[in-house]
Motif scaffolding. Structure first.
Motif, PDB file in Angstrom:
ATOM      1  N   LEU A  99       0.826  -1.207   0.000  1.00 50.44           N
ATOM      2  CA  LEU A  99       0.000   0.000   0.000  1.00 50.44           C
ATOM      3  C   LEU A  99       0.863   1.262   0.000  1.00 50.44           C
ATOM      4  CD1 LEU A  99      -2.795  -1.083   2.527  1.00 50.44           C
ATOM      5  CD2 LEU A  99      -2.931  -0.990   0.031  1.00 50.44           C
ATOM      6  N   LEU A 100       1.991   1.216   0.695  1.00 48.92           N
ATOM      7  CA  LEU A 100       2.905   2.357   0.661  1.00 48.92           C
ATOM      8  C   LEU A 100       3.510   2.552  -0.726  1.00 48.92           C
ATOM      9  CD1 LEU A 100       4.804   2.046   4.073  1.00 48.92           C
ATOM     10  CD2 LEU A 100       3.109   3.770   3.407  1.00 48.92           C
ATOM     11  N   THR A 103       1.052   4.512  -2.650  1.00 48.68           N
ATOM     12  CA  THR A 103       1.109   5.920  -2.246  1.00 48.68           C
ATOM     13  C   THR A 103       2.300   6.626  -2.886  1.00 48.68           C
ATOM     14  OG1 THR A 103       0.067   5.387  -0.131  1.00 48.68           O
ATOM     15  CG2 THR A 103       1.263   7.473  -0.273  1.00 48.68           C
ATOM     16  N   ARG A 104       3.453   5.985  -2.868  1.00 48.03           N
ATOM     17  CA  ARG A 104       4.650   6.608  -3.432  1.00 48.03           C
ATOM     18  C   ARG A 104       4.517   6.808  -4.935  1.00 48.03           C
ATOM     19  NH1 ARG A 104      10.975   4.556  -2.774  1.00 48.03           N
ATOM     20  NH2 ARG A 104      11.870   6.212  -4.083  1.00 48.03           N
ATOM     21  N   ARG A 107       2.301   9.731  -5.607  1.00 47.61           N
ATOM     22  CA  ARG A 107       2.890  10.985  -5.159  1.00 47.61           C
ATOM     23  C   ARG A 107       3.994  11.472  -6.098  1.00 47.61           C
ATOM     24  NH1 ARG A 107       5.924  11.865   0.730  1.00 47.61           N
ATOM     25  NH2 ARG A 107       6.319  14.109   0.482  1.00 47.61           N
ATOM     26  N   ALA A 118       1.159   2.107  -9.789  1.00 45.56           N
ATOM     27  CA  ALA A 118       0.281   1.863  -8.636  1.00 45.56           C
ATOM     28  C   ALA A 118      -0.582   0.624  -8.835  1.00 45.56           C
ATOM     29  CB  ALA A 118      -0.593   3.085  -8.394  1.00 45.56           C
ATOM     30  N   VAL A 154      -5.114   4.973  -0.034  1.00 44.76           N
ATOM     31  CA  VAL A 154      -3.687   5.277  -0.215  1.00 44.76           C
ATOM     32  C   VAL A 154      -3.447   6.043  -1.514  1.00 44.76           C
ATOM     33  CG1 VAL A 154      -2.908   3.345   1.201  1.00 44.76           C
ATOM     34  CG2 VAL A 154      -3.276   2.979  -1.237  1.00 44.76           C
ATOM     35  N   VAL A 155      -4.296   5.851  -2.521  1.00 44.72           N
ATOM     36  CA  VAL A 155      -4.172   6.643  -3.753  1.00 44.72           C
ATOM     37  C   VAL A 155      -4.466   8.117  -3.457  1.00 44.72           C
ATOM     38  CG1 VAL A 155      -5.179   7.070  -6.027  1.00 44.72           C
ATOM     39  CG2 VAL A 155      -4.649   4.737  -5.325  1.00 44.72           C
ATOM     40  N   LEU A 157      -4.271   9.530  -0.558  1.00 47.01           N
ATOM     41  CA  LEU A 157      -3.179  10.008   0.287  1.00 47.01           C
ATOM     42  C   LEU A 157      -1.978  10.423  -0.555  1.00 47.01           C
ATOM     43  CD1 LEU A 157      -1.907  10.430   3.081  1.00 47.01           C
ATOM     44  CD2 LEU A 157      -1.237   8.012   3.037  1.00 47.01           C
ATOM     45  N   GLY A 158      -1.632   9.614  -1.542  1.00 47.28           N
ATOM     46  CA  GLY A 158      -0.519   9.960  -2.422  1.00 47.28           C
ATOM     47  C   GLY A 158      -0.770  11.241  -3.203  1.00 47.28           C
ATOM     48  N   CYS A 160      -2.737  13.723  -2.251  1.00 47.59           N
ATOM     49  CA  CYS A 160      -2.663  14.846  -1.308  1.00 47.59           C
ATOM     50  C   CYS A 160      -1.210  15.215  -1.022  1.00 47.59           C
ATOM     51  CB  CYS A 160      -3.383  14.482  -0.013  1.00 47.59           C
ATOM     52  SG  CYS A 160      -5.179  14.354  -0.170  1.00 47.59           S
ATOM     53  N   ARG A 162       1.219  14.703  -3.029  1.00 45.28           N
ATOM     54  CA  ARG A 162       1.718  15.299  -4.280  1.00 45.28           C
ATOM     55  C   ARG A 162       1.360  16.782  -4.356  1.00 45.28           C
ATOM     56  NH1 ARG A 162       2.626  12.824  -9.314  1.00 45.28           N
ATOM     57  NH2 ARG A 162       2.568  14.249 -11.080  1.00 45.28           N
TER      58      ARG A 162
END
Length: 397
Positions: A99-100, A103-104, A107, A118, A154-155, A157-158, A160, A162
């Protein structure tokens, strides 16, 4: 990653190493739930690859995320065909690492590339619960939870993160642009003023020599001394600017004091190599301390105007510098520099628009205080630069 870790304090380095070691231990412990030794080894390798992909440098991220996600997906598919599978955990640490990775990717990369990067770890995260032995309602709920809630979260979150990075980048660029403009104005205000004096003195010496007039040793020594003094002052200004650039904690040595006393030295220096300058200071403001941005702006207006007189008003016989309270609205300072030089059309155009950045930087500096500046022919002949500067720049801005 290694360079970023070295940049941290020893306490932070120890904490990061401790967390990394704990995650590695958890991956190994989860892998031991597998019933077969080859599956234990494969589960540990898949988990470690996912953890490594989270922290790899940017140039290696695409390869890292591809290898980790492919290994995780392959292991999940293979374990669905085994008669015995883990009873309780398929690899929680590996799931969070995947999941991280999503996110990365969201981002750091542009949309078309982020979608591909992703999608791979997202698919691996959705397939991960299939490694559990009991395929019941709870398994379906776990897969739905990951696919419907965890991956979209997590998408977002990434994205945000970014957006936050973009805002910080713009703010950083705006600060750097402001600093560049300030340094450009400082260099022009000080160095160009002294270099113009050197050029003017050199032209005068060449003109005298070309006219066939013999210069006495005293006149020649006086002229060379003025050139030497202007050059030394230019070097001093450059050295002060370099010291400010090298040490941002030190105060700017090139700024005038907090009152208008520096104007007298400036006009006397100009009078030594140019037409005489008459300085008129309002008695109510002559010795009073004022905000540094006000005194700096007044000093720059007078300095740039005198530099333009030296450049363009070659026939000027006198210059008047006046700093007094504005007769109109209260709490405003009026700064004017007037010369009686010829104001021909070509000269006026050159003064108004110029080929350099002096008046542009001057207008920016005055407008930052909430004031305004004008330059044009004076009604009594010659040229006049007039600036009106509020004494309280904060309220004006």
């Amino acid at each position: 990653m290694i360079s970023a870790l070295r940049a941290r304090s020893r306490t932070q380095q120890a904490f990061v190493c401790l967390v990394g070691a704990a995650l590695v231990v958890l991956v190994v412990l989860e892998a031991l739930n597998a019933p077969y030794l080859p599956v234990v080894a494969a589960t540990a390798v898949a988990g470690l690859l996912c953890l490594t992909a989270v922290v790899v440098p940017e140039p290696l991220f695409v390869r890292g995320v591809t290898l980790a996600a492919a290994t995780s997906c392959a292991l999940s598919v293979v374990e669905t065909q085994l008669p015995h599978r883990p009873e309780n955990t398929p690899g929680v640490v590996e799931l969070f690492a995947l999941l991280l990775l999503v996110t990365r990717a969201a981002r750091r990369y542009p949309p078309h590339k982020a979608i591909v990067l992703a999608a791979l770890p997202a698919l691996a995260a959705v397939l991960l619960p299939l490694r559990i032995a009991d395929w019941d309602e709870n398994l379906k709920n776990a897969i739905a939870l990951i696919a419907v809630f965890a991956v979209p979260f997590v998408v977002v979150l990434g994205l945000c993160l970014r957006l936050n990075d973009a805002v910080h980048t713009r703010e950083h660029e705006a600060i750097r642009q402001t600093e560049r403009l300030e340094y450009a104005r400082e260099l022009h205000d000080f160095v160009a003023h002294h270099v113009t004096a050197i050029v003017a003195q050199t032209k005068a010496a060449r003109f005298t020599a070309a006219a066939g007039h013999a210069q006495s040793p005293e006149d020649l020594d006086r002229m060379l001394a003025q050139i030497e003094r202007a050059g030394s002052q230019a070097m001093g200004s450059m050295r002060a600017m370099v010291s400010v650039l090298r040490d941002t904690t030190a105060p700017a040595a090139t700024r005038p004091p907090g009152n208008l006393g520096g104007l007298r030295a400036l006009t006397e220096e100009f009078s030594a190599v140019g037409p005489p300058v008459t300085l008129i200071l309002d008695p109510s403001r002559a010795g009073r301390r004022m905000p540094p941005e006000i005194t700096t702006t007044v000093h720059r207006v007078v300095q740039e105007s005198l530099t333009n007189v030296r450049k363009h008003a070659t026939g000027a016989g006198r210059v008047e510098v006046s700093v007094r309270m504005h007769p109109g609205p209260p709490d405003q300072l009026q700064v004017s520099v007037t010369d009686d030089g010829p104001g021909g059309t070509a000269t006026a155009r050159e003064k108004t628009h110029g080929h350099g950045y002096g008046l542009i930087g001057l207008a920016e500096r005055v407008e930052e205080t909430g004031g305004h500046i004008t330059a044009g022919p004076h009604e009594d002949g010659g040229w006049r630069v007039l600036a009106v500067i509020p004494l309280d720049p904060a309220s004006s801005a």
